[in-house]
Structure formats: structure tokens, C-alpha cells
Design an enzyme around this catalytic site. Sequence first.
Site, mmCIF file in Angstrom:
data_model
loop_
_atom_site.group_PDB
_atom_site.id
_atom_site.type_symbol
_atom_site.label_atom_id
_atom_site.label_comp_id
_atom_site.label_asym_id
_atom_site.label_seq_id
_atom_site.Cartn_x
_atom_site.Cartn_y
_atom_site.Cartn_z
ATOM 1 N N ASN A 76 -32.025 -10.570 7.700
ATOM 2 C CA ASN A 76 -32.821 -11.261 8.702
ATOM 3 C C ASN A 76 -32.107 -12.575 8.990
ATOM 4 O OD1 ASN A 76 -34.751 -9.237 8.198
ATOM 5 N ND2 ASN A 76 -35.817 -10.491 6.696
ATOM 6 N N GLU B 110 -46.313 -0.773 22.393
ATOM 7 C CA GLU B 110 -45.426 -0.236 21.358
ATOM 8 C C GLU B 110 -46.241 0.196 20.131
ATOM 9 O OE1 GLU B 110 -44.707 -2.929 23.183
ATOM 10 O OE2 GLU B 110 -42.713 -2.549 24.021
ATOM 11 N N CYS C 116 -21.622 12.420 14.891
ATOM 12 C CA CYS C 116 -20.237 12.684 15.320
ATOM 13 C C CYS C 116 -20.223 13.085 16.788
ATOM 14 C CB CYS C 116 -19.608 13.797 14.474
ATOM 15 S SG CYS C 116 -19.096 13.281 12.813
ATOM 16 N N HIS D 225 -16.453 11.256 9.480
ATOM 17 C CA HIS D 225 -17.764 11.692 9.044
ATOM 18 C C HIS D 225 -17.981 11.399 7.559
ATOM 19 C CE1 HIS D 225 -21.487 13.900 8.847
ATOM 20 N NE2 HIS D 225 -21.052 14.351 7.692
ATOM 21 N N CYS E 102 -22.481 17.529 13.142
ATOM 22 C CA CYS E 102 -23.216 16.280 12.900
ATOM 23 C C CYS E 102 -23.558 15.654 14.256
ATOM 24 C CB CYS E 102 -22.355 15.344 12.060
ATOM 25 S SG CYS E 102 -22.865 13.620 12.098
ATOM 26 N N HIS F 228 -27.663 -14.987 3.809
ATOM 27 C CA HIS F 228 -27.930 -14.014 2.744
ATOM 28 C C HIS F 228 -28.414 -12.697 3.328
ATOM 29 C CE1 HIS F 228 -31.967 -15.600 3.550
ATOM 30 N NE2 HIS F 228 -32.459 -14.508 2.992
HETATM 31 ZN ZN ZN Z 1 -20.837 12.725 11.410
#
Ligand code: ZN
Length: 332
Positions: free
Chosen positions: A152, A308, A198, A239, A195, A165
Site C-alpha cells: 500500500n 460496485e 500466455c 510460463h 494457459c 515497505h
Molecule cells: Zn502461462
Amino acid sequence: MSELRKDPITGRWVIISTDRRKRPHDFRLESVQILPDPSCPFCEGHELMTPREILSYRQQGSPNLPGWDVRVIPNQFPVLRVEGTLDRQGEGLFDRMNGIGAHEVVIESPRHDDSLATMSEAAVEQVLWACRERVRDLKQDRRFRYIIIFKNHGTAAGSSLDHPHSQLIALPIVPREVRDEVEGARAHYVVKERCVFCDVIRQETADGRRLIAETADMVALAPYAPRFPFETWIFPRRHEALFEDAPRQEIASLARLLGDMLRRMNRVLRNPPYNLLIHSAPLAEPSGDFYHWHVEIIPKLTKVAGFEWATGFYVNPTSPEEASQVLRDVRG
Ligand SMILES: [Zn+2]
Ligand SMILES: [Zn+2]
Ligand SMILES: [Zn+2]
């Protein structure tokens, strides 16, 4: 015209509200200002103000003394604690378990006014390497199912201390956001035997409209269906499901691209508050073929409001094509 877009990984819908189109200067920007704090417990020389360190990378000195570059300590006010057993039980419909986990703080620099955007590549690499080392250690504890690394930056993004941090929390469950990504990626794999991340990398690097920057090992892009303006994802090209298995060269490459992205955001959005997180595959779940670790950076420019909360989908006033063009055109 507004446009509804669906994220190809999670299936989450967003509204790209071009009628409310916002460019960088249209946001009421809240710049992060680092104020001096003589009693900051994370500053070099104040080591005795924190719990004893778990890990440090240092040029000199002994643990818990000055001379370090990166320091990892237990969080003084942890949301979960290491001691005890999970003791999972149900009460009818309701599941509960003890608050078992680990909550650590990665102090990224001995200097109070440093930031990931201003630190050297080598220093950012050390921070990422410390996170990687902590995950590799914590995952040996079989009670943990997931380890989230996040940052954050700035009060508006939830930070309570200005000193640079990050945090690391080991959880006894897999969080919902990760579960959604894992299940979406699994579904894609079942149909396509590839994937999905990917596939996204391949399509976006070929298309170029949402591509922001790339190195030999890493790609930074604006997702097709971003929840937030200037939301940016960074992927390794190769990957790999687990962040903690990334080799040194990819961590170095990530350090370079991350610093570059944050400097571009600082230029365009005037030192915005932001959240940064690393998504990696759940521990002890075979997802190596279809999950792909990545970093998400979310500048804090808008507020999450009733719509939202009510729907779980987001209205974003900046299209990813425009955001990526602005970030592409500025030098980091
Ligand atoms: Zn991948
Ligand atoms: Zn400090
Ligand atoms: Zn993610």
C-alpha cells in the site's frame, strides 16, 4: 457510448464509461507526500523499535543493528498469528477456524524517503528477492494455502507508515480473487489446453494497443477489461505458475520494469497512491500448467461506490487503450 467488457481470465465484467471519459489531468489527484518522522520504527538506527528481524540483506553489522539494505520483520499488529492450530469447525451453515497465518513486513530501504520508483534497480531486485525467499520459507508450513505479497503506497491506498515497505500474509485458505483467476484459467485450459495468461501475453504483444513496455523477460500491459483507470499488469513471458520459482534473471528484469512503470505513473499521475500485489498459484494445488504468476499495479484514482458493491463489477472512466498510450508515451 459506454462499453461492457469481460475479463478473459475471471469472466468479470466491467463498464468502460467513455461518456465519463477521464484523462490524467481530469482526476482529482491526491499526490503521495513522504513526511519526515523522527520516531519512524523502520528507519535505520531504530532497529530496536521493531520485533526482531526474520531476514536481512546487509553490507555490514549483525542482525537487528544498522547496516542493512532490506529487512523483514514480523508485523507488530498481525491480522493472523503463527502460533496454534487451525481447529476448523462448523456451526450449521457457518465455518470458522482460528486466526492462524503469518504477517510480515518487508522494509524496502533503510532510508525514509526512498520509494520503489526512486531506488536503484539492484535495490528493488533485493526487495523482490527477499519476498521470494520469505515465500519459499513460509510455504514449508503445511497449514498455509496461500501467501499474498502486497504493498500500500500512500495513505489513500491504506498505508499507515510513510517509510517504504511491503507486506506478506500467509493464509490458511485461498482468497476469493485468486480462486476466481485459478478457476477461470483452469476452465480455459480444459477447452484449449493452453494457459490463458500466455494467450493474453501472445495476443497483446501482437496487437500492441494495450502494451505499455516490455523487456526480454517481462511484459507490462493494460488489461482488456480493467477495473480501475491505469490498472497495469506485469507478466513474465516464460510460463511459470509460482513467483517463488522465478529465477534471478526474471526477478532482475521485473525490478527494472516495475521501477520503470512506477516512474511513468509518477510522471503522468503526479505521484499517485497505489496498491501493488503479486499473484502466484495456490500452494499445494496442482495448477502449474494453467496458472501464470503476475504483478498487478492499481493507482488509487477513483472510489469504489454503491454500484460496485451492489454488482461486483466496476465502472472505469479511462479505457485501457488510452491509459496504455499515455503510459507508453511518457519516459519513466
Ligand atoms: Zn502461462
Ligand atoms: Zn522511516
Ligand atoms: Zn491477478
